[in-house]
Design a protein around this motif. Structure first.
Motif, PDB file in Angstrom:
ATOM      1  N   THR A  88      -0.555  -8.246   9.666  1.00 34.15           N
ATOM      2  CA  THR A  88      -1.125  -6.902   9.719  1.00 34.15           C
ATOM      3  C   THR A  88      -0.077  -5.812   9.564  1.00 34.15           C
ATOM      4  OG1 THR A  88      -2.876  -7.705  11.169  1.00 34.15           O
ATOM      5  CG2 THR A  88      -2.510  -5.333  11.136  1.00 34.15           C
ATOM      6  N   CYS A  89      -0.441  -4.791   8.768  1.00 33.18           N
ATOM      7  CA  CYS A  89       0.365  -3.585   8.626  1.00 33.18           C
ATOM      8  C   CYS A  89      -0.229  -2.531   9.558  1.00 33.18           C
ATOM      9  CB  CYS A  89       0.339  -3.084   7.182  1.00 33.18           C
ATOM     10  SG  CYS A  89       1.294  -1.558   6.954  1.00 33.18           S
ATOM     11  N   PRO A  90       0.589  -1.989  10.468  1.00 27.69           N
ATOM     12  CA  PRO A  90       0.057  -1.030  11.434  1.00 27.69           C
ATOM     13  C   PRO A  90      -0.256   0.349  10.859  1.00 27.69           C
ATOM     14  CG  PRO A  90       2.426  -1.179  11.680  1.00 27.69           C
ATOM     15  CD  PRO A  90       2.025  -2.220  10.662  1.00 27.69           C
ATOM     16  N   ALA A  91       0.287   0.675   9.702  1.00 28.54           N
ATOM     17  CA  ALA A  91       0.132   2.026   9.161  1.00 28.54           C
ATOM     18  C   ALA A  91      -1.324   2.356   8.828  1.00 28.54           C
ATOM     19  CB  ALA A  91       1.014   2.209   7.927  1.00 28.54           C
ATOM     20  N   ALA A 102      -4.641  -1.853   1.092  1.00 32.24           N
ATOM     21  CA  ALA A 102      -3.758  -2.470   0.097  1.00 32.24           C
ATOM     22  C   ALA A 102      -4.615  -3.171  -0.953  1.00 32.24           C
ATOM     23  CB  ALA A 102      -2.821  -3.465   0.760  1.00 32.24           C
ATOM     24  N   THR A 103      -4.188  -3.084  -2.216  1.00 35.73           N
ATOM     25  CA  THR A 103      -4.931  -3.729  -3.294  1.00 35.73           C
ATOM     26  C   THR A 103      -4.179  -4.919  -3.880  1.00 35.73           C
ATOM     27  OG1 THR A 103      -4.012  -2.171  -4.903  1.00 35.73           O
ATOM     28  CG2 THR A 103      -6.144  -1.612  -3.915  1.00 35.73           C
ATOM     29  N   SER A 104      -2.952  -5.135  -3.436  1.00 38.02           N
ATOM     30  CA  SER A 104      -2.190  -6.305  -3.870  1.00 38.02           C
ATOM     31  C   SER A 104      -1.531  -6.932  -2.650  1.00 38.02           C
ATOM     32  CB  SER A 104      -1.149  -5.927  -4.925  1.00 38.02           C
ATOM     33  OG  SER A 104      -0.231  -4.994  -4.407  1.00 38.02           O
ATOM     34  N   GLY A 105      -1.214  -8.212  -2.778  1.00 37.72           N
ATOM     35  CA  GLY A 105      -0.676  -8.965  -1.655  1.00 37.72           C
ATOM     36  C   GLY A 105       0.800  -8.749  -1.408  1.00 37.72           C
ATOM     37  N   LEU A 106       1.275  -9.384  -0.344  1.00 42.01           N
ATOM     38  CA  LEU A 106       2.692  -9.338  -0.001  1.00 42.01           C
ATOM     39  C   LEU A 106       3.490 -10.165  -1.009  1.00 42.01           C
ATOM     40  CD1 LEU A 106       2.460  -9.899   3.870  1.00 42.01           C
ATOM     41  CD2 LEU A 106       2.830  -7.726   2.648  1.00 42.01           C
ATOM     42  N   THR A 107       4.700  -9.754  -1.257  1.00 46.05           N
ATOM     43  CA  THR A 107       5.586 -10.464  -2.172  1.00 46.05           C
ATOM     44  C   THR A 107       6.160 -11.697  -1.478  1.00 46.05           C
ATOM     45  OG1 THR A 107       6.189  -8.383  -3.225  1.00 46.05           O
ATOM     46  CG2 THR A 107       7.677 -10.240  -3.576  1.00 46.05           C
ATOM     47  N   ALA A 108       6.120 -12.831  -2.162  1.00 46.01           N
ATOM     48  CA  ALA A 108       6.672 -14.067  -1.607  1.00 46.01           C
ATOM     49  C   ALA A 108       8.182 -13.936  -1.458  1.00 46.01           C
ATOM     50  CB  ALA A 108       6.340 -15.248  -2.503  1.00 46.01           C
ATOM     51  N   ALA A 109       8.713 -14.554  -0.414  1.00 44.49           N
ATOM     52  CA  ALA A 109      10.160 -14.625  -0.191  1.00 44.49           C
ATOM     53  C   ALA A 109      10.539 -16.095  -0.175  1.00 44.49           C
ATOM     54  CB  ALA A 109      10.520 -13.949   1.139  1.00 44.49           C
ATOM     55  N   LYS A 110      11.797 -16.387  -0.447  1.00 44.86           N
ATOM     56  CA  LYS A 110      12.235 -17.779  -0.487  1.00 44.86           C
ATOM     57  C   LYS A 110      12.890 -18.174   0.817  1.00 44.86           C
ATOM     58  CE  LYS A 110      12.484 -18.713  -5.271  1.00 44.86           C
ATOM     59  NZ  LYS A 110      12.354 -20.033  -5.782  1.00 44.86           N
ATOM     60  N   HIS A 122       0.824  -1.210   0.000  1.00 49.66           N
ATOM     61  CA  HIS A 122       0.000   0.000   0.000  1.00 49.66           C
ATOM     62  C   HIS A 122       0.858   1.261   0.000  1.00 49.66           C
ATOM     63  CE1 HIS A 122      -2.448   3.090   2.346  1.00 49.66           C
ATOM     64  NE2 HIS A 122      -2.999   3.037   1.148  1.00 49.66           N
ATOM     65  N   GLN A 123       1.690   1.443   1.025  1.00 49.43           N
ATOM     66  CA  GLN A 123       2.543   2.628   1.080  1.00 49.43           C
ATOM     67  C   GLN A 123       3.937   2.286   1.597  1.00 49.43           C
ATOM     68  OE1 GLN A 123       0.572   5.861   3.163  1.00 49.43           O
ATOM     69  NE2 GLN A 123      -0.571   6.388   1.327  1.00 49.43           N
ATOM     70  N   LYS A 124       4.354   1.051   1.382  1.00 47.17           N
ATOM     71  CA  LYS A 124       5.710   0.591   1.681  1.00 47.17           C
ATOM     72  C   LYS A 124       6.074   0.637   3.167  1.00 47.17           C
ATOM     73  CE  LYS A 124       6.029   0.143  -2.719  1.00 47.17           C
ATOM     74  NZ  LYS A 124       5.139  -0.842  -3.226  1.00 47.17           N
ATOM     75  N   GLN A 125       5.066   0.629   4.034  1.00 42.92           N
ATOM     76  CA  GLN A 125       5.318   0.495   5.460  1.00 42.92           C
ATOM     77  C   GLN A 125       5.618  -0.969   5.740  1.00 42.92           C
ATOM     78  OE1 GLN A 125       5.408   3.268   7.500  1.00 42.92           O
ATOM     79  NE2 GLN A 125       5.109   4.359   5.582  1.00 42.92           N
ATOM     80  N   ARG A 126       6.012  -1.312   6.952  1.00 42.89           N
ATOM     81  CA  ARG A 126       6.357  -2.691   7.285  1.00 42.89           C
ATOM     82  C   ARG A 126       5.264  -3.353   8.116  1.00 42.89           C
ATOM     83  NH1 ARG A 126      11.281  -4.463   4.947  1.00 42.89           N
ATOM     84  NH2 ARG A 126      12.321  -2.561   4.336  1.00 42.89           N
TER      85      ARG A 126
END
Length: 153
Positions: free
Chosen positions: A114-117, A134-142, A100-104
């Motif tokens: 959950t994103c606290p922002a 947010a309109t898109s999901g979190l990016t997968a990590a390996k 959404h706005q690059k918060q963590r």
């Protein structure tokens, strides 16, 4: 005197150079993380954050499998990753950066990351949006799961 008044041009060039170097660094990191190693995991390469059969990885151990609660997860802020266990023995990982706005994101409870922002929430199963803005999901990590050890790949 007039040649001294042309000083802003080198600053612009430095900014362009630094921006280019930043983009090159990001491209190198993405190539290293999403490279062309064998990604023959189940149904979807991007939603599967783990590959228990991929062998040894170069990263340091994040946690033991027993550290990640079933149906929940744990945020590793320093590493920029959240590791979840949607079902017994199934481990996933996602970037902590909220699209959404690059918060963590900073917490995992009741099957939601959950994103606290602004309150966006994401599924521990696939990182998909459960609640906006947010309109898109979190990016997968390996990650790699070897025995009882979870390692960032």
């Amino acid at each position: 005197m007039s040649s001294e008044s042309l000083q802003p041009a080198p600053a612009l060039c430095r900014r362009t150079l630094l921006a280019g170097l930043g983009a090159a660094g990001i491209a190198a990191a993405l190539t290293a993380c999403g490279g062309s190693d064998d990604s023959s995991s189940g149904s979807s390469d991007t939603s599967s954050g783990s590959d228990a059969s991929s062998g040894s990885a170069g990263g340091a151990a994040l946690a033991k499998t027993t550290d990640i609660p079933e149906g929940g997860g744990k945020v590793f802020a320093d590493e920029g990753v959240v590791v979840t266990q949607p079902a017994a023995g199934e481990f996933k990982a996602f970037s902590t950066v909220c699209p959404h706005q690059k918060q963590r994101v900073n917490s995992v409870d009741n099957g939601l990351i959950t994103c606290p922002a602004h309150g966006s929430q994401f599924s521990v199963t696939d990182g998909g949006v459960k609640k906006g803005p947010a309109t898109s999901g979190l990016t997968a990590a390996k990650i790699t799961v070897t025995g009882d050890s979870i390692t960032l790949a």
